[in-house]
Motif scaffolding. Structure first.
Motif, PDB file in Angstrom:
ATOM      1  N   ALA A   1       0.423  -1.666  -0.050  1.00 42.28           N
ATOM      2  CA  ALA A   1      -0.020  -0.238   0.004  1.00 42.28           C
ATOM      3  C   ALA A   1       1.347   0.691   0.012  1.00 42.28           C
ATOM      4  O   ALA A   1       1.823   1.069   0.917  1.00 42.28           O
ATOM      5  CB  ALA A   1      -1.389  -0.516   1.173  1.00 42.28           C
ATOM      6  N   VAL A   2       0.611   2.784  -1.184  1.00 39.10           N
ATOM      7  CA  VAL A   2       1.622   3.348  -0.985  1.00 39.10           C
ATOM      8  C   VAL A   2       0.427   3.995  -0.365  1.00 39.10           C
ATOM      9  O   VAL A   2      -0.672   4.376  -1.006  1.00 39.10           O
ATOM     10  CB  VAL A   2       1.629   3.770  -2.640  1.00 39.10           C
ATOM     11  CG1 VAL A   2       2.297   5.202  -2.339  1.00 39.10           C
ATOM     12  CG2 VAL A   2       2.591   2.793  -3.090  1.00 39.10           C
ATOM     13  N   VAL A   3       1.040   5.457   0.796  1.00 36.59           N
ATOM     14  CA  VAL A   3       0.382   6.448   1.311  1.00 36.59           C
ATOM     15  C   VAL A   3       0.842   7.560   1.299  1.00 36.59           C
ATOM     16  O   VAL A   3       2.170   7.493   1.574  1.00 36.59           O
ATOM     17  CB  VAL A   3       0.405   6.147   2.888  1.00 36.59           C
ATOM     18  CG1 VAL A   3      -0.464   6.727   3.758  1.00 36.59           C
ATOM     19  CG2 VAL A   3       0.216   4.501   3.164  1.00 36.59           C
ATOM     20  N   LEU A   4       0.365   8.629   0.814  1.00 35.65           N
ATOM     21  CA  LEU A   4       1.058   9.846   0.661  1.00 35.65           C
ATOM     22  C   LEU A   4       0.232  10.764   1.561  1.00 35.65           C
ATOM     23  O   LEU A   4      -1.463  10.807   2.060  1.00 35.65           O
ATOM     24  CB  LEU A   4       0.755  10.420  -0.348  1.00 35.65           C
ATOM     25  CG  LEU A   4       0.675   9.729  -2.662  1.00 35.65           C
ATOM     26  CD1 LEU A   4       0.253  10.465  -3.308  1.00 35.65           C
ATOM     27  CD2 LEU A   4       2.025   9.178  -2.109  1.00 35.65           C
ATOM     28  N   CYS A   5       1.768  11.519   2.149  1.00 28.66           N
ATOM     29  CA  CYS A   5       0.720  11.809   3.797  1.00 28.66           C
ATOM     30  C   CYS A   5       0.678  13.650   2.841  1.00 28.66           C
ATOM     31  O   CYS A   5       1.623  13.909   3.461  1.00 28.66           O
ATOM     32  CB  CYS A   5       1.773  11.431   4.940  1.00 28.66           C
ATOM     33  SG  CYS A   5       1.446  12.114   6.722  1.00 28.66           S
TER      34      CYS A   5
ATOM     35  N   CYS B   1      -1.853  -2.696   7.252  1.00 34.44           N
ATOM     36  CA  CYS B   1      -0.403  -3.067   7.450  1.00 34.44           C
ATOM     37  C   CYS B   1       0.461  -3.914   9.016  1.00 34.44           C
ATOM     38  O   CYS B   1       0.520  -3.651   9.395  1.00 34.44           O
ATOM     39  CB  CYS B   1       0.635  -2.189   6.596  1.00 34.44           C
ATOM     40  SG  CYS B   1      -0.544  -1.156   5.896  1.00 34.44           S
ATOM     41  N   CYS B   2       1.180  -4.410   7.580  1.00 37.48           N
ATOM     42  CA  CYS B   2       1.829  -5.659   8.546  1.00 37.48           C
ATOM     43  C   CYS B   2       3.435  -5.119   9.426  1.00 37.48           C
ATOM     44  O   CYS B   2       3.706  -4.785  10.590  1.00 37.48           O
ATOM     45  CB  CYS B   2       1.921  -6.673   8.894  1.00 37.48           C
ATOM     46  SG  CYS B   2       0.737  -7.785   8.650  1.00 37.48           S
ATOM     47  N   ILE B   3       3.850  -4.036   8.149  1.00 40.13           N
ATOM     48  CA  ILE B   3       5.141  -3.466   8.919  1.00 40.13           C
ATOM     49  C   ILE B   3       4.814  -2.359   7.510  1.00 40.13           C
ATOM     50  O   ILE B   3       4.274  -2.247   6.595  1.00 40.13           O
ATOM     51  CB  ILE B   3       6.163  -4.062   8.362  1.00 40.13           C
ATOM     52  CG1 ILE B   3       7.697  -3.717   8.430  1.00 40.13           C
ATOM     53  CG2 ILE B   3       6.502  -4.673   6.973  1.00 40.13           C
ATOM     54  CD1 ILE B   3       8.532  -3.835   9.128  1.00 40.13           C
ATOM     55  N   VAL B   4       5.088  -0.974   8.490  1.00 38.48           N
ATOM     56  CA  VAL B   4       5.226   0.346   7.594  1.00 38.48           C
ATOM     57  C   VAL B   4       6.664   1.163   7.287  1.00 38.48           C
ATOM     58  O   VAL B   4       7.282   1.252   9.173  1.00 38.48           O
ATOM     59  CB  VAL B   4       4.177   1.312   8.300  1.00 38.48           C
ATOM     60  CG1 VAL B   4       3.950   2.040   7.785  1.00 38.48           C
ATOM     61  CG2 VAL B   4       2.213   0.500   8.456  1.00 38.48           C
ATOM     62  N   ALA B   5       6.934   1.483   6.193  1.00 37.51           N
ATOM     63  CA  ALA B   5       8.450   2.464   6.075  1.00 37.51           C
ATOM     64  C   ALA B   5       7.966   3.801   5.639  1.00 37.51           C
ATOM     65  O   ALA B   5       7.306   3.680   5.111  1.00 37.51           O
ATOM     66  CB  ALA B   5       8.959   1.619   4.994  1.00 37.51           C
TER      67      ALA B   5
ATOM     68  N   GLY C   1       3.106  -1.649   4.244  1.00 37.06           N
ATOM     69  CA  GLY C   1       2.685  -0.077   3.630  1.00 37.06           C
ATOM     70  C   GLY C   1       3.743   0.916   3.240  1.00 37.06           C
ATOM     71  O   GLY C   1       5.324   0.695   4.064  1.00 37.06           O
ATOM     72  N   ILE C   2       4.363   1.523   2.347  1.00 34.40           N
ATOM     73  CA  ILE C   2       5.131   2.997   2.633  1.00 34.40           C
ATOM     74  C   ILE C   2       4.611   4.610   2.775  1.00 34.40           C
ATOM     75  O   ILE C   2       3.942   4.319   1.740  1.00 34.40           O
ATOM     76  CB  ILE C   2       6.043   2.476   0.776  1.00 34.40           C
ATOM     77  CG1 ILE C   2       6.544   1.369   0.866  1.00 34.40           C
ATOM     78  CG2 ILE C   2       6.799   3.578   1.050  1.00 34.40           C
ATOM     79  CD1 ILE C   2       7.662   0.710   0.849  1.00 34.40           C
TER      80      ILE C   2
END
Lengths: 266, 266
Positions: free
Chosen positions: A13-17, A85-89, A122-123
């Motif tokens: 998943a791409v997350v734009l903050c 997400c299980c891990i998020v960078a 997640g990124i």
């Protein structure tokens, strides 16, 4: 890697903050589509963006925008956006004293993400001007830094997404273009064939054969010829030999002219 | 890798062949600057581009545009543009029957380019809409394909430049962020320390110590703790133990409270 697998969507998943520029969001959609990612989440209000601008830059990846999920532009919104997400960078170009144990390279993160347990990765990418705040970065499990020139470290948002998604895509969808180079026995037989042609043409009457074979062995191996290229090279020398022998009226009865197929692109 | 080396310019020339959109040229300049590339060559007439648009997208990498060299927009111009390069890759997303032996991945090309003899490496990118023609591609020594999703293979020009330049930058400037994780002896001593605290607190009076040590050994190793994180974890259990023992009025005389330093980012 079967085509079936490589066409599966990446579990990313791409997350734009808090993105600011609609055009960047469009370019991000296109980067994601290039790399089999389709799950876009935006920490921001949909109404703040110019859909026309987004779609113009997304080219044919507009469905990624249309299916994007939106979250309240706050740390709570960011937290909600990555809940599954299980891990998020979190991506950041700051690598301070306190962030030493963070800051994986995209390649290291991709490898971790691929080689550990299944689950959604997640990124998170920060605002174009300010990046992720400390508070936003603390929501993430790890930081990822994209290596870049020390005097020009700041990447365009969609370029950063492209690099990270490309790296994940490469890790999940190993793909090799190219060809099989010929094995050593074939390298040697090609070198010997060339040498034999040269001998027939009158070179190496007394000495030098061994050096010549070795010379061709070495450059053929180093050039990593394909089977087709090796054949082309052999036929070239064979033709040269035929022409030379014909000119000298020393034509051998058993020898036929082989038509050389050009291999401009191979 | 010393900073001195990583700040050296890469021995790489980026060649844009008949680019159309000035904004893309600006974004290409920025991608190049991000990756220590500064040698830009354009097969096209400078007067055909809108300098303001270029500079707006280049952000602070405008000097790359200002120092760019221009060549006649023709195959002869392309050939002239790469005259000083030792090996030249043409980027293409076509991987046809005839191109089988071409089509290195960016990573394979970067590795080749780094690990073979010194000399200038050229990378040629085609027009945004049409890519490189067969004739233009034939001027190059090898082709490079950027792996991408089968149903969305076409990258934006500056994104393609970003991926290839990033890959070259990574090969030439290996860099590792991050930390050293603790060695096995330290993993074990941390697990034993935690276990000993838990024992003092009354757990594992009869059995389970060994399983508990193994449990902590495993998760500490898998989480790849830094020295600082291991210390934090040990101190946390020590403090827990102290608090518990104090509450139970079983305070041990030799035990002192260690202040735990928070490690939010490490």
């Amino acid at each position: 890697m079967s085509i079936e697998f490589s066409q599966q969507k990446l579990p990313v998943a791409v997350v734009l903050c808090r993105p600011e520029i609609s055009r960047n969001i469009g370019a991000v959609c296109r980067s994601m589509a290039n790399n089999n990612c389709s799950d876009l989440r935006i920490v921001g209000n949909k109404s703040d963006y110019d859909e026309e601008e987004v779609l113009r830059l997304a080219i044919h990846a507009g469905t990624i925008w249309q299916n994007a999920r939106f979250f309240e532009p706050s740390v709570a919104g960011l937290t909600a956006s990555i809940a599954d997400c299980c891990i998020v960078a979190g991506t950041t170009r700051r690598v301070g004293e306190k962030r030493k144990s963070w800051g994986m390279t995209p390649e290291a993160f991709a490898s971790f993400s691929l080689n550990n347990a299944a689950g959604l990765t997640g990124i998170v990418f920060g605002n174009e001007r300010t990046g992720l705040t400390d508070e936003e970065l603390n929501v993430c499990s790890v930081a990822v830094n994209i290596p870049s020139a020390p005097d020009f470290p700041s990447l365009n948002l969609s370029h950063a997404v492209q690099v990270v998604c490309y790296t994940l895509f490469r890790a999940y969808s190993p793909r090799k273009y190219g060809y099989e180079r010929i094995p050593y026995t074939r390298v040697t037989s090609a070198a010997e064939h060339i040498n034999s042609c040269l001998c027939k043409m009158g070179l190496f009457k007394h000495a030098g054969k061994e050096d010549n074979i070795r010379f061709f062995q070495e450059i053929i191996a180093r050039a990593a010829l394909s089977a087709r290229e090796a054949r082309y090279l052999e036929e070239l020398f064979q033709k040269l030999c035929y022409v030379k022998c014909q000119n000298a009226a020393e034509k051998e009865p058993g020898m036929t002219l082989q038509q050389i197929q050009p291999v401009p692109n191979n």
